[in-house]
Scaffold this motif. Structure first.
Motif, short mmCIF file in Angstrom:
data_model
loop_
_atom_site.label_atom_id
_atom_site.label_comp_id
_atom_site.label_asym_id
_atom_site.label_seq_id
_atom_site.Cartn_x
_atom_site.Cartn_y
_atom_site.Cartn_z
N TRP A 1 -4.46 -1.38 -12.27
CA TRP A 1 -3.57 -0.43 -12.82
C TRP A 1 -3.34 0.82 -12.11
O TRP A 1 -2.55 1.51 -11.97
CB TRP A 1 -4.09 -0.13 -14.30
N GLY A 2 -4.66 1.13 -11.52
CA GLY A 2 -4.66 2.33 -10.46
C GLY A 2 -3.77 2.04 -9.69
O GLY A 2 -2.97 3.26 -9.07
N SER A 3 -3.68 1.01 -8.76
CA SER A 3 -2.78 0.94 -7.56
C SER A 3 -1.44 1.00 -8.03
O SER A 3 -0.39 1.49 -7.34
CB SER A 3 -3.24 -0.22 -6.90
N GLY A 4 -1.13 0.35 -9.31
CA GLY A 4 0.25 0.36 -9.79
C GLY A 4 0.77 1.86 -10.15
O GLY A 4 1.76 2.10 -9.88
N LEU A 5 -0.24 2.59 -10.71
CA LEU A 5 0.13 4.12 -10.91
C LEU A 5 0.38 4.70 -9.81
O LEU A 5 1.56 5.71 -9.90
CB LEU A 5 -1.06 4.67 -11.89
N VAL A 6 -0.42 4.60 -8.71
CA VAL A 6 -0.12 5.44 -7.65
C VAL A 6 0.98 5.04 -6.89
O VAL A 6 2.04 6.06 -6.42
CB VAL A 6 -1.56 5.23 -6.67
N LEU B 1 4.43 7.31 -6.40
CA LEU B 1 5.05 7.58 -5.02
C LEU B 1 6.49 7.14 -5.07
O LEU B 1 7.28 7.83 -4.73
CB LEU B 1 4.40 6.66 -4.13
N GLY B 2 6.84 6.19 -5.93
CA GLY B 2 8.24 5.56 -6.09
C GLY B 2 8.89 6.78 -6.95
O GLY B 2 10.10 7.11 -6.52
N GLY C 1 7.60 2.31 -3.62
CA GLY C 1 6.43 2.27 -4.51
C GLY C 1 5.48 1.06 -4.57
O GLY C 1 4.33 0.91 -4.77
N ALA C 2 6.39 -0.04 -4.54
CA ALA C 2 5.79 -1.31 -4.68
C ALA C 2 5.19 -1.56 -3.33
O ALA C 2 4.03 -2.06 -3.52
CB ALA C 2 6.90 -2.40 -4.71
N LEU C 3 5.24 -1.18 -2.23
CA LEU C 3 4.70 -1.51 -1.00
C LEU C 3 3.55 -0.61 -1.00
O LEU C 3 2.46 -1.16 -0.72
CB LEU C 3 5.78 -1.07 0.30
#
Length: 105
Positions: free
Chosen positions: A25-30, A34-35, A92-94
């Motif tokens: 979840w944290g990496s998805g939020l970050v 960014l996106g 953002g995904a990358l």
């Protein structure tokens, strides 16, 4: 749809105990943040913006809804809102994927 997507990391971590759901979840939020930043930055600095010479109204389209060809006022003509959205989503995904990969390698 968003709630369903939020459940996916939980289900994935249940199948793979090496991965922590909070980190996903944290990496998805970050990645999402960014996106959003990339979207705002490109939208404000590079996205094409036009003005209708007849109506004198701003538009994102090369042809205004009144049918008149609009004049480019700023940005790059081939960088449309769709191009900005695609670039921001991919960035953002990358980035989110890279953060997740760094956490688990």
């Amino acid at each position: 749809p968003s709630a369903l997507l939020a459940i996916i990391p939980f289900l994935y971590t249940r199948a793979n105990s090496k991965i922590n759901v909070i980190s996903l979840w944290g990496s998805g939020l970050v990645g999402g943040k960014l996106g959003t930043f990339v979207d705002s930055l490109l939208g404000a600095t590079r996205q094409a913006s036009y003005i209708c010479p007849i109506c004198n109204k701003p538009t994102e389209s090369r042809v205004h809804k009144c049918g008149t060809e609009a004049r480019l006022t700023r940005g790059i003509k081939w960088i449309t809102n769709d191009a900005v959205n695609l670039t921001a989503t991919v960035a953002g995904a990358l980035f989110g994927g890279a953060v997740c990969a760094l956490l688990y390698n």
